[in-house]
Scaffold this active site. Structure first.
Site, PDB file in Angstrom:
ATOM      1  CB  ALA A  69      52.107 -50.539 -11.917  1.00 48.49           C
ATOM      2  N   GLY A 114      49.481 -52.209  -7.388  1.00 49.56           N
ATOM      3  CA  GLY A 114      50.654 -53.038  -7.099  1.00 49.56           C
ATOM      4  C   GLY A 114      51.217 -52.797  -5.705  1.00 49.56           C
ATOM      5  CD  GLU A 117      48.553 -56.672  -7.584  1.00 51.57           C
ATOM      6  OE1 GLU A 117      48.944 -55.707  -8.268  1.00 51.57           O
ATOM      7  OE2 GLU A 117      48.282 -57.780  -8.051  1.00 51.57           O
ATOM      8  CD  GLU A 137      45.593 -53.321  -9.873  1.00 46.83           C
ATOM      9  OE1 GLU A 137      44.522 -53.185  -9.256  1.00 46.83           O
ATOM     10  OE2 GLU A 137      46.673 -53.554  -9.305  1.00 46.83           O
TER      11      GLU A 137
HETATM   12  C1  HXC Z   1      53.142 -42.957 -11.704  1.00 46.91           C
HETATM   13  C2  HXC Z   1      52.117 -41.629 -10.143  1.00 46.91           C
HETATM   14  C3  HXC Z   1      51.189 -42.662  -9.837  1.00 46.91           C
HETATM   15  C4  HXC Z   1      51.346 -43.907 -10.514  1.00 46.91           C
HETATM   16  C5  HXC Z   1      50.732 -40.957  -8.607  1.00 46.91           C
HETATM   17  N1  HXC Z   1      51.790 -40.608  -9.355  1.00 46.91           N
HETATM   18  N2  HXC Z   1      50.347 -42.202  -8.880  1.00 46.91           N
HETATM   19  N3  HXC Z   1      53.073 -41.787 -11.072  1.00 46.91           N
HETATM   20  N4  HXC Z   1      52.320 -43.982 -11.458  1.00 46.91           N
HETATM   21  N5  HXC Z   1      50.598 -44.968 -10.236  1.00 46.91           N
HETATM   22  C6  HXC Z   1      52.504 -39.331  -9.354  1.00 46.91           C
HETATM   23  C7  HXC Z   1      51.673 -38.250 -10.007  1.00 46.91           C
HETATM   24  O1  HXC Z   1      51.825 -38.306 -11.417  1.00 46.91           O
HETATM   25  C8  HXC Z   1      52.291 -37.013  -9.414  1.00 46.91           C
HETATM   26  O2  HXC Z   1      53.529 -36.743 -10.048  1.00 46.91           O
HETATM   27  C9  HXC Z   1      52.622 -37.441  -7.992  1.00 46.91           C
HETATM   28  O3  HXC Z   1      52.677 -38.876  -8.027  1.00 46.91           O
HETATM   29  C10 HXC Z   1      51.548 -37.030  -7.009  1.00 46.91           C
HETATM   30  O4  HXC Z   1      50.302 -37.530  -7.454  1.00 46.91           O
HETATM   31  P1  HXC Z   1      49.016 -36.607  -7.696  1.00 46.91           P
HETATM   32  O5  HXC Z   1      48.096 -37.348  -8.612  1.00 46.91           O
HETATM   33  O6  HXC Z   1      49.406 -35.231  -8.100  1.00 46.91           O
HETATM   34  O7  HXC Z   1      48.409 -36.528  -6.225  1.00 46.91           O
HETATM   35  P2  HXC Z   1      46.868 -36.497  -5.815  1.00 46.91           P
HETATM   36  O8  HXC Z   1      46.100 -35.542  -6.660  1.00 46.91           O
HETATM   37  O9  HXC Z   1      46.835 -36.290  -4.353  1.00 46.91           O
HETATM   38  O10 HXC Z   1      46.293 -37.967  -6.135  1.00 46.91           O
HETATM   39  C11 HXC Z   1      46.886 -39.097  -5.520  1.00 46.91           C
HETATM   40  C12 HXC Z   1      46.287 -40.364  -6.156  1.00 46.91           C
HETATM   41  C13 HXC Z   1      46.463 -40.319  -7.692  1.00 46.91           C
HETATM   42  C14 HXC Z   1      44.809 -40.477  -5.806  1.00 46.91           C
HETATM   43  C15 HXC Z   1      47.021 -41.565  -5.532  1.00 46.91           C
HETATM   44  O11 HXC Z   1      47.817 -39.972  -7.968  1.00 46.91           O
HETATM   45  C16 HXC Z   1      46.141 -41.600  -8.376  1.00 46.91           C
HETATM   46  O12 HXC Z   1      44.967 -41.980  -8.536  1.00 46.91           O
HETATM   47  N6  HXC Z   1      47.163 -42.317  -8.826  1.00 46.91           N
HETATM   48  C17 HXC Z   1      47.010 -43.552  -9.577  1.00 46.91           C
HETATM   49  C18 HXC Z   1      46.808 -44.729  -8.619  1.00 46.91           C
HETATM   50  C19 HXC Z   1      46.538 -46.042  -9.367  1.00 46.91           C
HETATM   51  O13 HXC Z   1      45.624 -46.107 -10.215  1.00 46.91           O
HETATM   52  N7  HXC Z   1      47.307 -47.049  -9.073  1.00 46.91           N
HETATM   53  C20 HXC Z   1      47.195 -48.375  -9.684  1.00 46.91           C
HETATM   54  C21 HXC Z   1      48.231 -48.500 -10.758  1.00 46.91           C
HETATM   55  S1  HXC Z   1      47.996 -49.967 -11.702  1.00 46.91           S
HETATM   56  P3  HXC Z   1      53.805 -35.337 -10.764  1.00 46.91           P
HETATM   57  O14 HXC Z   1      55.161 -35.524 -11.375  1.00 46.91           O
HETATM   58  O15 HXC Z   1      52.713 -35.143 -11.752  1.00 46.91           O
HETATM   59  O16 HXC Z   1      53.779 -34.354  -9.639  1.00 46.91           O
HETATM   60  C22 HXC Z   1      48.837 -51.150 -10.876  1.00 46.91           C
HETATM   61  C23 HXC Z   1      48.939 -52.489 -11.588  1.00 46.91           C
HETATM   62  C24 HXC Z   1      49.836 -53.416 -10.815  1.00 46.91           C
HETATM   63  O17 HXC Z   1      49.350 -50.948  -9.843  1.00 46.91           O
HETATM   64  C25 HXC Z   1      50.396 -54.495 -11.662  1.00 46.91           C
HETATM   65  C26 HXC Z   1      51.268 -55.385 -10.818  1.00 46.91           C
HETATM   66  C27 HXC Z   1      52.652 -55.457 -11.206  1.00 46.91           C
END
Ligand code: HXC
Length: 264
Positions: A69, A114, A117, A137
Site C-alpha cells: 500500500a 499489499g 497479498e 503491516e
Molecule cells: C509509498 C513508497 C513505498 C510505499 C517505497 N516507496 N515504498 N511509497 N508507499 N509503501 C517510495 C519511496 O518513498 C521512494 O520514493 C521510492 O519508493 C523508493 O523507495 P526508497 O525507500 O527510497 O528505496 P530503498 O531505500 O531502497 O528502500 C526500499 C524499501 C522501503 C525497503 C522497499 O522503501 C520500504 O521499506 N518501503 C515500505 C514498505 C512497506 O512497509 N510496505 C507495506 C505497506 S503497508 P521517493 O519519492 O522518496 O524517491 C501495506 C498494507 C496493505 O501494504 C493493506 C492492504 C490493502
C-alpha cells in the site's frame, strides 16, 4: 487492446495471454487508488475477453513487484466512515477470487505488504532469485488488509504464516519456495516473466471450461468441508463430460492429431 494504458496499469495482449503491468516503478509499484481501481477494472475486462485465456501480473521497473500500500496515501485522520468508504470499493484483490481465468504473478525484487497479498491472491507465483517477501503491516500499526491473514495460513499453514505475520520479517526467494509461497524459481526478473508467460500460454491453449472449473473446485473447496467439496467437484466434472471440448479431446486422441478447442 495491445498497448492500451489504463491509468497505472498497462495491459498488453500477447497471443491469448493478457499481461498486466503495475506501472509505478518510481514508487516501487506502491499501490495507490489508481492502481487499485485500474487493476480491478483491467482484471474484469480481460476475464470477460474471449480472446484471453490466461493472465500474468508483473511489476514495472528493476526493483520489485510491489512494496504494498502507498504509505503516503494512508490518511490517519480520515474518519472511520470515510476510511471504510475508501476501502470497501477497493475490492482489487477480491476481484482475483472471482476471475475465472488462471492468474500468474511474475515476481522480482520487493514483494511486500499489499504487494505480497496481491501475489498470494494469484493462482501461481513464479519468483526471481533476489526477491524479498514480507508482511510488515504490524510495524506500521496495521494488519494486512488485502487477505494476508486469511490466504497465507491457507497456503502455507498457520504456524509458518503466523511467523511472517507477527514478525514482519523478510524472507528470500529460496525460503518462499521452500515454504510453498513460490511455485517456481527463476534466475532473473526477465526469466521469471518469461516462465510466467510460458505457463500462461500453455494454459491458454487448454480447454477453457476445464481450466476454469479446476480452479473453482480447488479454491472453493478449500472453504468447504470435504463432503461438500467432493460434491462440488462431482457436479463440475459432470458438466464437463458433455462439453464439446471434452469430445474434441477424445476424438483428437483417437485420430492421433492435435485437438482444436473452441472454449465450449
Ligand atoms: C509509498 C513508497 C513505498 C510505499 C517505497 N516507496 N515504498 N511509497 N508507499 N509503501 C517510495 C519511496 O518513498 C521512494 O520514493 C521510492 O519508493 C523508493 O523507495 P526508497 O525507500 O527510497 O528505496 P530503498 O531505500 O531502497 O528502500 C526500499 C524499501 C522501503 C525497503 C522497499 O522503501 C520500504 O521499506 N518501503 C515500505 C514498505 C512497506 O512497509 N510496505 C507495506 C505497506 S503497508 P521517493 O519519492 O522518496 O524517491 C501495506 C498494507 C496493505 O501494504 C493493506 C492492504 C490493502
Amino acid at each position: 487492446m495491445t498497448g492500451i494504458k489504463e491509468k497505472s496499469i498497462l495491459i498488453e495482449q500477447r497471443g491469448a495471454v493478457a499481461l498486466l503491468t503495475l506501472n509505478r516503478a518510481k514508487a516501487l509499484n506502491a499501490i495507490n487508488d489508481s492502481i487499485r481501481h485500474g487493476l480491478s477494472e483491467a482484471l474484469r475486462n480481460v476475464d470477460e475477453d474471449p480472446a484471453v485465456g490466461a493472465i500474468v501480473i508483473v511489476g514495472a521497473g528493476e526493483r520489485g513487484f510491489s512494496v504494498g500500500a502507498d504509505i503516503k496515501e494512508i490518511r490517519s485522520h480520515d474518519s472511520p466512515i470515510a476510511t471504510r468508504r475508501r476501502l470497501i470499493p477497493t475490492s482489487w484483490i477480491e476481484v482475483l477470487d472471482s476471475t475465472r481465468k488462471p492468474v500468474i504473478a511474475a515476481i522480482h525484487g520487493f514483494c511486500l505488504g499489499g504487494g505480497m497479498e496481491l501475489a498470494l491472491a494469484c493462482d501461481l507465483r513464479v519468483v526471481a532469485i533476489g526477491s524479498e517477501f514480507a508482511l510488515p503491516e504490524t510495524t506500521l500499526g496495521l494488519i494486512p488488509g488485502g487477505g494476508g491473514t486469511q490466504r497465507l495460513p491457507r497456503l502455507i499453514g498457520l504456524s509458518r504464516a503466523l511467523d511472517l505475520l507477527l514478525t514482519g520479517e523478510r524472507i528470500d526467494a529460496d525460503e518462499a519456495f521452500r515454504i510453498g509461497i513460490a511455485n517456481r524459481l527463476a534466475e532473473s526478473s526477465s526469466e521469471a516473466l518469461a516462465e510466467a508467460l510460458r505457463i500462461a500460454e500453455v494454459l491458454s491453449t487448454r480447454p477453457r471450461a476445464a481450466i476454469s472449473y479446476v480452479k473453482e473446485a480447488a479454491r472453493a473447496g478449500l472453504d468447504m468441508d470435504l463432503a461438500s467439496g467432493l460434491k462440488l467437484e462431482k457436479s463440475l466434472f459432470a458438466l464437463l463430460t458433455s462439453s464439446p471440448d471434452r469430445a474434441e479431446a477424445a476424438a483428437a486422441f483417437r485420430d492421433k492429431r492435435k485437438p482444436i478447442f473452441t472454449g465450449a
